[in-house]
Design a protein around this motif. Structure first.
Motif, PDB file in Angstrom:
ATOM      1  N   GLU A 107       0.834  -1.197   0.000  1.00 23.36           N
ATOM      2  CA  GLU A 107       0.000   0.000   0.000  1.00 23.36           C
ATOM      3  C   GLU A 107       0.873   1.253   0.000  1.00 23.36           C
ATOM      4  O   GLU A 107       1.828   1.369   0.755  1.00 23.36           O
ATOM      5  CB  GLU A 107      -0.883   0.003   1.253  1.00 23.36           C
ATOM      6  CG  GLU A 107      -1.887   1.149   1.286  1.00 23.36           C
ATOM      7  CD  GLU A 107      -2.806   1.088   2.491  1.00 23.36           C
ATOM      8  OE1 GLU A 107      -3.532   2.055   2.726  1.00 23.36           O
ATOM      9  OE2 GLU A 107      -2.769   0.061   3.203  1.00 23.36           O
ATOM     10  N   GLY A 108       0.549   2.176  -0.906  1.00 27.50           N
ATOM     11  CA  GLY A 108       1.282   3.427  -1.005  1.00 27.50           C
ATOM     12  C   GLY A 108       2.538   3.362  -1.843  1.00 27.50           C
ATOM     13  O   GLY A 108       3.170   4.401  -2.093  1.00 27.50           O
ATOM     14  N   ALA A 109       2.924   2.169  -2.282  1.00 27.91           N
ATOM     15  CA  ALA A 109       4.141   2.026  -3.088  1.00 27.91           C
ATOM     16  C   ALA A 109       3.883   2.452  -4.528  1.00 27.91           C
ATOM     17  O   ALA A 109       2.777   2.280  -5.057  1.00 27.91           O
ATOM     18  CB  ALA A 109       4.640   0.587  -3.049  1.00 27.91           C
ATOM     19  N   ALA A 110       4.918   3.002  -5.163  1.00 24.54           N
ATOM     20  CA  ALA A 110       4.768   3.454  -6.542  1.00 24.54           C
ATOM     21  C   ALA A 110       4.640   2.298  -7.521  1.00 24.54           C
ATOM     22  O   ALA A 110       4.059   2.442  -8.597  1.00 24.54           O
ATOM     23  CB  ALA A 110       5.968   4.324  -6.921  1.00 24.54           C
ATOM     24  N   GLU A 125      24.619   8.951  -1.304  1.00 26.09           N
ATOM     25  CA  GLU A 125      25.853   8.265  -1.693  1.00 26.09           C
ATOM     26  C   GLU A 125      25.790   6.780  -1.353  1.00 26.09           C
ATOM     27  O   GLU A 125      26.220   5.930  -2.138  1.00 26.09           O
ATOM     28  CB  GLU A 125      27.038   8.917  -0.976  1.00 26.09           C
ATOM     29  CG  GLU A 125      28.390   8.409  -1.435  1.00 26.09           C
ATOM     30  CD  GLU A 125      29.548   9.186  -0.815  1.00 26.09           C
ATOM     31  OE1 GLU A 125      30.704   8.771  -1.021  1.00 26.09           O
ATOM     32  OE2 GLU A 125      29.294  10.182  -0.114  1.00 26.09           O
ATOM     33  N   LEU A 126      25.233   6.474  -0.172  1.00 28.07           N
ATOM     34  CA  LEU A 126      25.178   5.089   0.279  1.00 28.07           C
ATOM     35  C   LEU A 126      23.965   4.346  -0.236  1.00 28.07           C
ATOM     36  O   LEU A 126      23.991   3.133  -0.431  1.00 28.07           O
ATOM     37  CB  LEU A 126      25.178   5.042   1.817  1.00 28.07           C
ATOM     38  CG  LEU A 126      26.474   5.441   2.514  1.00 28.07           C
ATOM     39  CD1 LEU A 126      26.223   5.672   4.001  1.00 28.07           C
ATOM     40  CD2 LEU A 126      27.539   4.373   2.331  1.00 28.07           C
ATOM     41  N   LEU A 127      22.852   5.083  -0.420  1.00 28.01           N
ATOM     42  CA  LEU A 127      21.573   4.463  -0.791  1.00 28.01           C
ATOM     43  C   LEU A 127      20.955   5.200  -1.969  1.00 28.01           C
ATOM     44  O   LEU A 127      19.937   5.875  -1.812  1.00 28.01           O
ATOM     45  CB  LEU A 127      20.591   4.527   0.390  1.00 28.01           C
ATOM     46  CG  LEU A 127      20.691   3.480   1.479  1.00 28.01           C
ATOM     47  CD1 LEU A 127      19.654   3.760   2.537  1.00 28.01           C
ATOM     48  CD2 LEU A 127      20.500   2.097   0.917  1.00 28.01           C
ATOM     49  N   PRO A 128      21.535   5.126  -3.142  1.00 29.88           N
ATOM     50  CA  PRO A 128      20.953   5.836  -4.283  1.00 29.88           C
ATOM     51  C   PRO A 128      19.545   5.340  -4.583  1.00 29.88           C
ATOM     52  O   PRO A 128      19.274   4.143  -4.532  1.00 29.88           O
ATOM     53  CB  PRO A 128      21.922   5.512  -5.435  1.00 29.88           C
ATOM     54  CG  PRO A 128      22.676   4.306  -4.995  1.00 29.88           C
ATOM     55  CD  PRO A 128      22.739   4.360  -3.505  1.00 29.88           C
ATOM     56  N   GLY A 129      18.634   6.288  -4.846  1.00 30.10           N
ATOM     57  CA  GLY A 129      17.291   5.901  -5.255  1.00 30.10           C
ATOM     58  C   GLY A 129      16.268   5.799  -4.154  1.00 30.10           C
ATOM     59  O   GLY A 129      15.099   5.512  -4.420  1.00 30.10           O
ATOM     60  N   VAL A 130      16.658   6.020  -2.891  1.00 27.77           N
ATOM     61  CA  VAL A 130      15.697   5.964  -1.786  1.00 27.77           C
ATOM     62  C   VAL A 130      15.077   7.339  -1.594  1.00 27.77           C
ATOM     63  O   VAL A 130      15.784   8.329  -1.387  1.00 27.77           O
ATOM     64  CB  VAL A 130      16.370   5.487  -0.485  1.00 27.77           C
ATOM     65  CG1 VAL A 130      15.420   5.612   0.701  1.00 27.77           C
ATOM     66  CG2 VAL A 130      16.829   4.044  -0.640  1.00 27.77           C
ATOM     67  N   ALA A 131      13.744   7.407  -1.667  1.00 29.50           N
ATOM     68  CA  ALA A 131      13.033   8.681  -1.608  1.00 29.50           C
ATOM     69  C   ALA A 131      12.932   9.201  -0.181  1.00 29.50           C
ATOM     70  O   ALA A 131      12.923   8.426   0.780  1.00 29.50           O
ATOM     71  CB  ALA A 131      11.635   8.532  -2.199  1.00 29.50           C
ATOM     72  N   ASP A 132      12.818  10.522  -0.027  1.00 27.95           N
ATOM     73  CA  ASP A 132      12.691  11.151   1.287  1.00 27.95           C
ATOM     74  C   ASP A 132      11.464  10.661   2.046  1.00 27.95           C
ATOM     75  O   ASP A 132      11.477  10.573   3.274  1.00 27.95           O
ATOM     76  CB  ASP A 132      12.607  12.675   1.146  1.00 27.95           C
ATOM     77  CG  ASP A 132      13.984  13.306   1.024  1.00 27.95           C
ATOM     78  OD1 ASP A 132      14.980  12.593   1.204  1.00 27.95           O
ATOM     79  OD2 ASP A 132      14.062  14.522   0.749  1.00 27.95           O
ATOM     80  N   GLY A 133      10.392  10.366   1.325  1.00 31.80           N
ATOM     81  CA  GLY A 133       9.148   9.994   1.977  1.00 31.80           C
ATOM     82  C   GLY A 133       9.079   8.546   2.432  1.00 31.80           C
ATOM     83  O   GLY A 133       8.082   8.133   3.038  1.00 31.80           O
ATOM     84  N   ASP A 182      10.190   0.432   6.073  1.00 31.93           N
ATOM     85  CA  ASP A 182       9.969  -0.157   4.757  1.00 31.93           C
ATOM     86  C   ASP A 182      11.273  -0.437   4.013  1.00 31.93           C
ATOM     87  O   ASP A 182      11.251  -0.981   2.903  1.00 31.93           O
ATOM     88  CB  ASP A 182       9.077   0.765   3.907  1.00 31.93           C
ATOM     89  CG  ASP A 182       7.663   0.873   4.456  1.00 31.93           C
ATOM     90  OD1 ASP A 182       7.214  -0.100   5.093  1.00 31.93           O
ATOM     91  OD2 ASP A 182       7.024   1.921   4.266  1.00 31.93           O
ATOM     92  N   LEU A 183      12.387  -0.059   4.609  1.00 32.59           N
ATOM     93  CA  LEU A 183      13.686  -0.351   4.008  1.00 32.59           C
ATOM     94  C   LEU A 183      14.111  -1.768   4.365  1.00 32.59           C
ATOM     95  O   LEU A 183      13.694  -2.319   5.387  1.00 32.59           O
ATOM     96  CB  LEU A 183      14.740   0.636   4.519  1.00 32.59           C
ATOM     97  CG  LEU A 183      14.503   2.120   4.234  1.00 32.59           C
ATOM     98  CD1 LEU A 183      15.580   2.959   4.931  1.00 32.59           C
ATOM     99  CD2 LEU A 183      14.503   2.405   2.744  1.00 32.59           C
ATOM    100  N   SER A 184      14.953  -2.349   3.535  1.00 33.21           N
ATOM    101  CA  SER A 184      15.531  -3.648   3.887  1.00 33.21           C
ATOM    102  C   SER A 184      16.513  -3.460   5.037  1.00 33.21           C
ATOM    103  O   SER A 184      16.884  -2.333   5.384  1.00 33.21           O
ATOM    104  CB  SER A 184      16.261  -4.254   2.684  1.00 33.21           C
ATOM    105  OG  SER A 184      17.442  -3.520   2.398  1.00 33.21           O
ATOM    106  N   GLU A 185      16.941  -4.568   5.635  1.00 33.85           N
ATOM    107  CA  GLU A 185      17.877  -4.497   6.764  1.00 33.85           C
ATOM    108  C   GLU A 185      19.150  -3.760   6.366  1.00 33.85           C
ATOM    109  O   GLU A 185      19.656  -2.915   7.101  1.00 33.85           O
ATOM    110  CB  GLU A 185      18.204  -5.905   7.248  1.00 33.85           C
ATOM    111  CG  GLU A 185      18.973  -5.962   8.550  1.00 33.85           C
ATOM    112  CD  GLU A 185      18.113  -5.716   9.770  1.00 33.85           C
ATOM    113  OE1 GLU A 185      18.695  -5.562  10.863  1.00 33.85           O
ATOM    114  OE2 GLU A 185      16.870  -5.665   9.655  1.00 33.85           O
ATOM    115  N   GLY A 186      19.674  -4.056   5.188  1.00 29.07           N
ATOM    116  CA  GLY A 186      20.893  -3.396   4.723  1.00 29.07           C
ATOM    117  C   GLY A 186      20.687  -1.918   4.466  1.00 29.07           C
ATOM    118  O   GLY A 186      21.563  -1.091   4.750  1.00 29.07           O
ATOM    119  N   GLN A 187      19.524  -1.556   3.931  1.00 28.18           N
ATOM    120  CA  GLN A 187      19.237  -0.145   3.680  1.00 28.18           C
ATOM    121  C   GLN A 187      19.093   0.634   4.984  1.00 28.18           C
ATOM    122  O   GLN A 187      19.542   1.775   5.092  1.00 28.18           O
ATOM    123  CB  GLN A 187      17.970  -0.027   2.835  1.00 28.18           C
ATOM    124  CG  GLN A 187      18.150  -0.501   1.397  1.00 28.18           C
ATOM    125  CD  GLN A 187      16.834  -0.560   0.642  1.00 28.18           C
ATOM    126  OE1 GLN A 187      15.793  -0.914   1.197  1.00 28.18           O
ATOM    127  NE2 GLN A 187      16.867  -0.222  -0.637  1.00 28.18           N
TER     128      GLN A 187
END
Length: 536
Positions: free
Chosen positions: A12-15, A405-413, A418-423
Motif C-alpha cells: 500500500e502506497g508504493a509506486a 551516496e550510500l543508498l541511491p534511489g531511496v526517496a525522502d518519503g 519499509d527499508l531492507s535491513e541493509g538499507q
C-alpha cells in the motif's frame, strides 16, 4: 514443494510492485538460493511462502503461492506453521521466551508435540548448533550471532518440511556459519527438507545450492538455473566468481578448491609469481584517538573482556574479529560509553566515555550498532536526515547527501521500516557520519548489504580514514576486513589473541582468510582488486 505462479506483490502506497513475474518451483529436498541486489524483493518472496505476505504485511498479492499443496492466500501463517519454519533478518523479532532452552521448545509446544519428543529434539538441536553451553542463558545476554543460532534452532526443533531463511549467516562468525550450513546440508540430503534462503554473503553459501534464483530488480523477471549459470550473469557474485570472470574461466568456479586447480592449470599463479600485492599505505605516527588499557568487563557470570589493550590512531582502520561472544561488541560499547569498565581504563580524545555527557561524546565518537533501528525514530527518511543535521549542528542536507551516496534511489518519503535491513543500516551510518566524529565504530556494518552496497560503504570509509578519522569495526565479514582494514585484532574469550597488519593475521588463519587468499596461497593476495591491478 513450493510453487510460485506469476506472483507479484504491491504494498500500500508504493509506486510499483515490490516483486513481479516471480514464477519458479522449489522441489522437495532441494536447497535453493535467492540472490539479488538489496531492495529487489528477496524478503518479500520469502515471506510469501510463510503467508506473512500478505496476511501480516498487507499489500496485494497477485498470482499464486502454494506450499505442500496449500495456497497461502487461503491459509494464514498459523495454518502453515506445521509445514514452514521461518527465520527473518532480525532474530530479536523472532523470540517469544526469555531463555535459550525455552525458546527451542516453544514452537513444539505450540504444535502440541509430546514432552518426551520435545526434550529429545531440544538436546539434538543444542548439539547441532553448538548451543549446549548457552542452554540456560537469557536471550537478552547473548551476542548477535548467538541469537541468530538460537532463532535458527527454534524453527528446526518442530522438524518442518520447509525452511525459509533470510540472511541466516549474516551475524555468524565463519566457523559458526559453516556449522549452520552443514546442518542445513544434512537436513536437505538426509531428511529431504526443502530449504529456500536469501543471503548476501554468497562466498559462504553458493557452493551448497542446488539451484539459484536471481531477482534482478527494475521489474525484470527472475533468472533461474544452476549456480554456475546464474553467477555468469548475476550483478552480485562472490570473490571466487569475480576472480573467475577476471581470469576468463569457463565454467566459473563455485568453490575455492575448483578455483585453486584452475589458477594452476591456466597459469594465473605463474603470471602473479614474483609480484607483490599493492599494500595499503601505513598510517603515520599519528596521535592515538582511542586508548584502552587492561580493560576488564564482567556481565553477570561471564567475563566479557579480560585485560584488553588497544590503541587506535587517526587515519587507521582496525577490524575486530573473532567468534560470536568473543567480546567485540562489548569493546565497542566501552569505547562509546555504553559499557562501564570493571577494571582498566578507556579514553577517547582525552575523555572517559562513560563519564562524558552524550552531547559532548557525540562529537568524539559515533557508533553504528548491529540493530540500526535503535538509532532511527522518525517516520520518513527525510525527517531522519533533518533531525541528524540538527543534532550534529551540520549544514542542512549533509545527512541527505550521505544517504544519496550510500543508498541511491531511496526517496525522502520512505518510512525506515519499509527499508531492507541493509538499507536501514546504511541510513543509520549516514545519521552517525553527519556529526563527523573523529572515531567511528561499526558493529557488523555489512549485515544485509549486497556487494555493490558494500563497495560504496568501503569507498566512504576509506575517504574518512584518508581525512584522518579512526575507524574500528567489529565484523565477521573477512572480505570486508581484507578490503578495508590496516590492522586486524583477534579476540577470543574476551582476550586479545592477535594484533597486527591485516595480511599477517588473515593469511595465517584458515577461518578468517578471504577467498582470494585461500585460492592463491601461499602468496599474500587478499582481494580481486589487487590481482586486477597486478595483471594490468
Amino acid at each position: 514443494m513450493i510453487r510460485f505462479e506469476d506472483v507479484s506483490v504491491t504494498y500500500e502506497g508504493a509506486a510499483g510492485p515490490a516483486v513481479q513475474g516471480v514464477d519458479f518451483e522449489v522441489p522437495e529436498g532441494e536447497l535453493v538460493l535467492l540472490v539479488g541486489p538489496s531492495g529487489t524483493g528477496k524478503s518479500t518472496v520469502l515471506n510469501s511462502v510463510s503467508g506473512l505476505v500478505p496476511h501480516f504485511t498487507g499489500g496485494t498479492l497477485r498470482g499464486r503461492v502454494t506450499v505442500a499443496g496449500r495456497d497461502t492466500r487461503s491459509h494464514r501463517p498459523r495454518e502453515l506453521a506445521d509445514v514452514v519454519g521461518t527465520v527473518g533478518q532480525d532474530p530479536l523479532a523472532h523470540f517469544v521466551t526469555d531463555t535459550v532452552e525455552d525458546e527451542l521448545a516453544y514452537g513444539m509446544e505450540s504444535l502440541g508435540i509430546a514432552p518426551a519428543v520435545m526434550r529429545r529434539r531440544v538436546e539434538e538441536t543444542l548439539d547441532l548448533l553448538g548451543l549446549a553451553e548457552l542452554r540456560d542463558r537469557a536471550i537478552a545476554t547473548l551476542s548477535g550471532g548467538q541469537r541468530q543460532r538460537v532463532a535458527i534452532g527454534s524453527v528446526l526443533t518442530p522438524h518442518p518440511a520447509v525452511l525459509v531463511l533470510d540472511e541466516p549467516t549474516s551475524a555468524l562468525d565463519p566457523a559458526a556459519a559453516e556449522e549452520v550450513l552443514a546442518v542445513l546440508q544434512r537436513l536437505v540430503h538426509d531428511l529431504g527438507t526443502t530449504v529456500l534462503l536469501a543471503e548476501h554473503r554468497l562466498e559462504r553459501v553458493v557452493q551448497y545450492a542446488d539451484r539459484v534464483v536471481l531477482l534482478p530488480g527494475d521489474g525484470a523477471a527472475p533468472v533461474c538455473g544452476t549456480p554456475a549459470e546464474v553467477m555468469a550473469v548475476s550483478p552480485v557474485c562472490p570473490p571466487v566468481v569475480e576472480l573467475g570472470r577476471l581470469a576468463g574461466w569457463s565454467p566459473l568456479p563455485m568453490t575455492v578448491r575448483d578455483a585453486r586447480r584452475r589458477a594452476t592449470a591456466t597459469g594465473l599463479r605463474e603470471r602473479l609469481a614474483g609480484r607483490v600485492p599493492e599494500q595499503r599505505p601505513a598510517t603515520g605516527p599519528a596521535a592515538p584517538l582511542a586508548e584502552v588499557r587492561s580493560l576488564g568487563v564482567r556481565r553477570g557470570r561471564v567475563d566479557a573482556l579480560r585485560g584488553v589493550d588497544l590503541t587506535v590512531a587517526a587515519g587507521e582502520t582496525v577490524a575486530l574479529m573473532g567468534r560470536n561472544g568473543a567480546g567485540k561488541s562489548t569493546l565497542l560499547g566501552a569505547l562509546v560509553g555504553l559499557v562501564e569498565p570493571g577494571s582498566g581504563t578507556v579514553r577517547v580524545g582525552g575523555a572517559v566515555p562513560h563519564r562524558t555527557r552524550p552531547r559532548d561524546l557525540v562529537r568524539l565518537v559515533g557508533l553504528v550498532p548491529q540493530e540500526p533501528r535503535d538509532l532511527l525514530y522518525a517516520d520518513t527518511v527525510g525527517a531522519e536526515c533533518a533531525a541528524a543535521d540538527r543534532d550534529a549542528g551540520a549544514a542542512a542536507g549533509t545527512c541527505r547527501g550521505l544517504v544519496s551516496e550510500l543508498l541511491p534511489g531511496v526517496a525522502d518519503g520512505t518510512h525506515p521500516r519499509d527499508l531492507s535491513e541493509g538499507q536501514r543500516l546504511a541510513l543509520a551510518l549516514a545519521v552517525v557520519l553527519t556529526a563527523r566524529p573523529p572515531l567511528l565504530l561499526l558493529d557488523e556494518p555489512t549485515r544485509g548489504l549486497d556487494y555493490a552496497a558494500k563497495a560504496r560503504l568501503v569507498g566512504v570509509l576509506r575517504g574518512l580514514a584518508a581525512d584522518g578519522h579512526a575507524i574500528v569495526l567489529a565484523t565477521h565479514d573477512v572480505e570486508l576486513a581484507a578490503e578495508l582494514a590496516h590492522r586486524v585484532v583477534l579476540l577470543a574469550e574476551g582476550e586479545v589473541i592477535a594484533d597486527g597488519p591485516t595480511d599477517d593475521i588473515v593469511v595465517s588463519s584458515p577461518s578468517f582468510a578471504p577467498q582470494v587468499t585461500k585460492i592463491l596461497a601461499p602468496e599474500r593476495w587478499l582481494t580481486v582488486a589487487q590481482v586486477r591491478e597486478a595483471l594490468a
